[in-house]
Design a protein around this motif. Structure first.
Motif, mmCIF file in Angstrom:
data_model
loop_
_atom_site.group_PDB
_atom_site.id
_atom_site.type_symbol
_atom_site.label_atom_id
_atom_site.label_comp_id
_atom_site.label_asym_id
_atom_site.label_seq_id
_atom_site.Cartn_x
_atom_site.Cartn_y
_atom_site.Cartn_z
ATOM 1 N N VAL A 1 73.535 25.656 153.000
ATOM 2 C CA VAL A 1 72.773 24.414 153.352
ATOM 3 C C VAL A 1 71.951 24.574 154.442
ATOM 4 O O VAL A 1 72.615 24.681 155.621
ATOM 5 N N ASP A 2 70.545 24.377 154.475
ATOM 6 C CA ASP A 2 69.859 24.601 155.864
ATOM 7 C C ASP A 2 69.205 23.208 156.092
ATOM 8 O O ASP A 2 68.205 22.818 155.355
ATOM 9 N N ILE A 3 69.687 22.457 156.963
ATOM 10 C CA ILE A 3 69.317 21.150 157.460
ATOM 11 C C ILE A 3 68.296 21.177 158.546
ATOM 12 O O ILE A 3 68.574 21.613 159.430
ATOM 13 N N GLU B 1 69.315 9.191 154.650
ATOM 14 C CA GLU B 1 70.578 10.010 154.214
ATOM 15 C C GLU B 1 71.123 10.021 153.114
ATOM 16 O O GLU B 1 71.683 10.960 152.797
ATOM 17 N N ASP B 2 71.203 8.916 152.428
ATOM 18 C CA ASP B 2 71.742 8.658 150.952
ATOM 19 C C ASP B 2 71.064 9.761 150.210
ATOM 20 O O ASP B 2 71.460 10.452 149.289
ATOM 21 N N LYS B 3 69.679 9.909 150.257
ATOM 22 C CA LYS B 3 69.181 10.914 149.260
ATOM 23 C C LYS B 3 69.348 12.170 149.872
ATOM 24 O O LYS B 3 69.668 13.183 148.956
ATOM 25 N N ALA B 4 69.514 12.611 151.116
ATOM 26 C CA ALA B 4 69.938 13.793 151.581
ATOM 27 C C ALA B 4 71.363 14.369 151.037
ATOM 28 O O ALA B 4 71.521 15.333 150.891
ATOM 29 N N TRP B 5 72.108 13.382 150.930
ATOM 30 C CA TRP B 5 73.509 13.554 150.605
ATOM 31 C C TRP B 5 73.446 13.728 149.187
ATOM 32 O O TRP B 5 74.265 14.834 148.675
ATOM 33 N N PHE C 1 56.553 20.079 151.099
ATOM 34 C CA PHE C 1 57.179 20.193 149.608
ATOM 35 C C PHE C 1 57.528 19.013 149.079
ATOM 36 O O PHE C 1 57.008 18.670 148.056
ATOM 37 N N ASP C 2 58.603 18.116 149.477
ATOM 38 C CA ASP C 2 58.934 17.064 148.777
ATOM 39 C C ASP C 2 58.581 15.699 149.593
ATOM 40 O O ASP C 2 58.811 14.904 148.815
ATOM 41 N N GLN C 3 57.631 15.850 150.484
ATOM 42 C CA GLN C 3 57.017 14.587 151.063
ATOM 43 C C GLN C 3 58.003 13.525 151.293
ATOM 44 O O GLN C 3 57.889 12.355 151.209
ATOM 45 N N GLY C 4 59.228 14.025 152.203
ATOM 46 C CA GLY C 4 60.147 13.247 152.509
ATOM 47 C C GLY C 4 61.063 12.623 151.649
ATOM 48 O O GLY C 4 61.782 11.464 152.011
ATOM 49 N N ALA C 5 61.165 13.258 150.394
ATOM 50 C CA ALA C 5 62.248 12.938 149.426
ATOM 51 C C ALA C 5 63.739 12.764 149.853
ATOM 52 O O ALA C 5 64.692 11.795 149.456
ATOM 53 N N THR C 6 64.112 13.564 150.823
ATOM 54 C CA THR C 6 65.472 13.453 151.289
ATOM 55 C C THR C 6 65.392 13.082 152.797
ATOM 56 O O THR C 6 66.370 13.486 153.746
ATOM 57 N N TYR C 7 64.638 12.423 153.137
ATOM 58 C CA TYR C 7 64.629 11.625 154.559
ATOM 59 C C TYR C 7 65.832 10.703 154.797
ATOM 60 O O TYR C 7 66.535 10.915 155.526
ATOM 61 N N ASP D 1 81.384 41.480 150.770
ATOM 62 C CA ASP D 1 81.050 42.067 149.401
ATOM 63 C C ASP D 1 79.482 42.503 149.426
ATOM 64 O O ASP D 1 79.291 43.161 148.303
ATOM 65 N N GLY D 2 78.679 42.176 150.234
ATOM 66 C CA GLY D 2 77.409 42.880 150.446
ATOM 67 C C GLY D 2 76.641 42.065 149.349
ATOM 68 O O GLY D 2 75.265 42.706 149.149
ATOM 69 N N LEU D 3 76.812 41.174 148.943
ATOM 70 C CA LEU D 3 76.047 40.188 147.651
ATOM 71 C C LEU D 3 75.227 39.127 148.437
ATOM 72 O O LEU D 3 75.448 38.820 149.486
ATOM 73 N N PRO D 4 73.847 38.860 147.618
ATOM 74 C CA PRO D 4 73.100 38.200 148.170
ATOM 75 C C PRO D 4 73.457 36.599 148.297
ATOM 76 O O PRO D 4 74.495 36.255 147.508
ATOM 77 N N LEU D 5 72.936 35.883 149.350
ATOM 78 C CA LEU D 5 73.286 34.454 149.480
ATOM 79 C C LEU D 5 71.961 33.582 149.269
ATOM 80 O O LEU D 5 71.008 33.929 149.476
ATOM 81 N N VAL D 6 72.259 32.381 148.584
ATOM 82 C CA VAL D 6 71.089 31.167 148.265
ATOM 83 C C VAL D 6 71.564 30.268 149.550
ATOM 84 O O VAL D 6 72.472 29.655 149.439
ATOM 85 N N MET D 7 70.446 30.011 150.219
ATOM 86 C CA MET D 7 70.412 28.870 151.158
ATOM 87 C C MET D 7 69.488 27.910 150.596
ATOM 88 O O MET D 7 68.215 28.033 150.411
ATOM 89 N N ALA D 8 69.936 26.813 150.789
ATOM 90 C CA ALA D 8 69.272 25.596 149.966
ATOM 91 C C ALA D 8 68.643 24.568 151.138
ATOM 92 O O ALA D 8 69.189 24.432 152.099
ATOM 93 N N ILE D 9 67.405 24.373 150.925
ATOM 94 C CA ILE D 9 66.414 23.459 152.072
ATOM 95 C C ILE D 9 66.917 22.030 151.942
ATOM 96 O O ILE D 9 66.814 21.462 150.703
ATOM 97 N N VAL D 10 67.422 21.402 152.861
ATOM 98 C CA VAL D 10 67.503 19.998 152.912
ATOM 99 C C VAL D 10 66.699 19.388 154.219
ATOM 100 O O VAL D 10 67.269 19.616 155.202
#
Length: 306
Positions: free
Chosen positions: A74-76, A56-60, A48-54, A31-40
């Motif tokens: 999602v970009d892990i 596994e439960d926080k990353a989940w 940026f988050d100083q390990g806030a999702t290091y 469809d040619g539409l833009p995509l949003v990639m979330a940083i994990v």
């Protein structure tokens, strides 16, 4: 836009048809539409988050939240981009591979990207169901694209200015930074295709801040349309980066408005994928920008018509 006017609908359809299909692993976007990639980040020291999702439960929790907020990808990542304690391939695999498998099992339709420059890590995460290898260090490991081709995965080809992984820039000079980014990323894209990667599965990324000073990153933002004109889908990762902070004199946690301004500029120019920390806000921003540019119809348009 008067959506009761067939000419308006046809115009948007014609604009969208100009974009080539984008194949990201098991998903193909036509469809040619833009995509949003979330940083994990599965790292203890992310800028940026100083390990806030290091953990596994926080990353989940982060994955669940960004999917709810509208992330397409999602970009892990398992290694901080900048300087820090050494993380060898075994540790990187330990941080990301099993987690990729968990995300894949829970979200079979979600596109999963992994930020790595190592072929052995790429193989481990692709075996767990990853769709995209985000090679943020510009082909440092020449075997990586062959591994991606073997698994029919997509590859993000990045300009890193020839620097080794996890190296900060120092007095980088370019005759023309945009021309340098185009030459490098298109060359990497051609190498990926030659290795067997599907031509519709190659994305290029100018890599703001990587091997660049703030003036370079500002110029890239201003001229990102030149990269779009190559015909390759363009990914931009400007979220809360140092060029935004230095421009506005703000620390990492206060750069969101500057990030949104840079994102709007790149979205208007046609950047296809936006790698971000703030997902819901970026989803609204890029959709609005593409609608203003005439590439995306409003979801509802009855004002003055009904």
């Amino acid at each position: 836009m008067n959506l009761t006017n067939p000419d308006c609908v046809a115009t948007i359809a014609n604009v969208q048809s100009m974009w080539q299909p984008l194949k990201l692993g098991h998903r193909t976007y036509t469809d040619g539409l833009p995509l949003v990639m979330a940083i994990v980040n599965r790292t203890p020291d992310s800028f940026f988050d100083q390990g806030a999702t290091y953990a596994e439960d926080k990353a989940w929790q982060r994955v669940r939240a960004v999917v709810e907020e509208g992330a397409d990808i999602v970009d892990i990542g398992g290694v901080r981009a900048g300087y820090g304690p050494e993380v060898d391939a075994a540790e990187e695999i330990e941080r990301v591979a099993g987690f990729v498998g968990r995300v894949r099992a829970a979200y079979p339709d979600l596109v999963i990207s992994v930020d790595t420059w190592r072929a052995e890590v790429a193989r481990a995460v692709l075996e767990q169901g990853a769709d995209v290898i985000n090679d943020a260090w510009g082909g440092h490991d020449p075997d990586l694209v062959a591994v991606a081709a073997e698994y029919d995965a997509a590859v993000i080809c990045t300009h890193a200015g020839g620097l080794s992984p996890r190296t900060d820039p120092f007095r980088q000079e370019y005759d023309d930074v945009v021309a340098a980014c185009i030459e490098t990323t298109v060359g990497l894209a051609e190498r990926a295709v030659a290795a067997g990667v599907d031509p519709h599965s190659v994305v290029i990324d100018p890599a703001h801040d990587f091997a660049k000073n703030t003036f370079h990153s500002l110029e890239l933002t201003r001229r990102i349309g030149e990269m779009v004109d190559t015909g390759y889908p363009v990914l931009v990762s400007v979220s809360n980066k140092d060029f935004v902070g230095e421009t506005l004199g703000l620390p990492a946690g206060e750069r969101m408005h500057g990030t949104y301004a840079a994102t709007a500029i790149t979205a208007m120019a046609g950047a296809r994928i936006h790698r971000v920390h703030q997902v819901r806000e970026t989803r609204h921003l890029v959709d609005m920008a593409w609608s203003i540019a005439g590439r995306r119809p409003p979801l509802r348009a009855i004002r003055g018509l009904a």
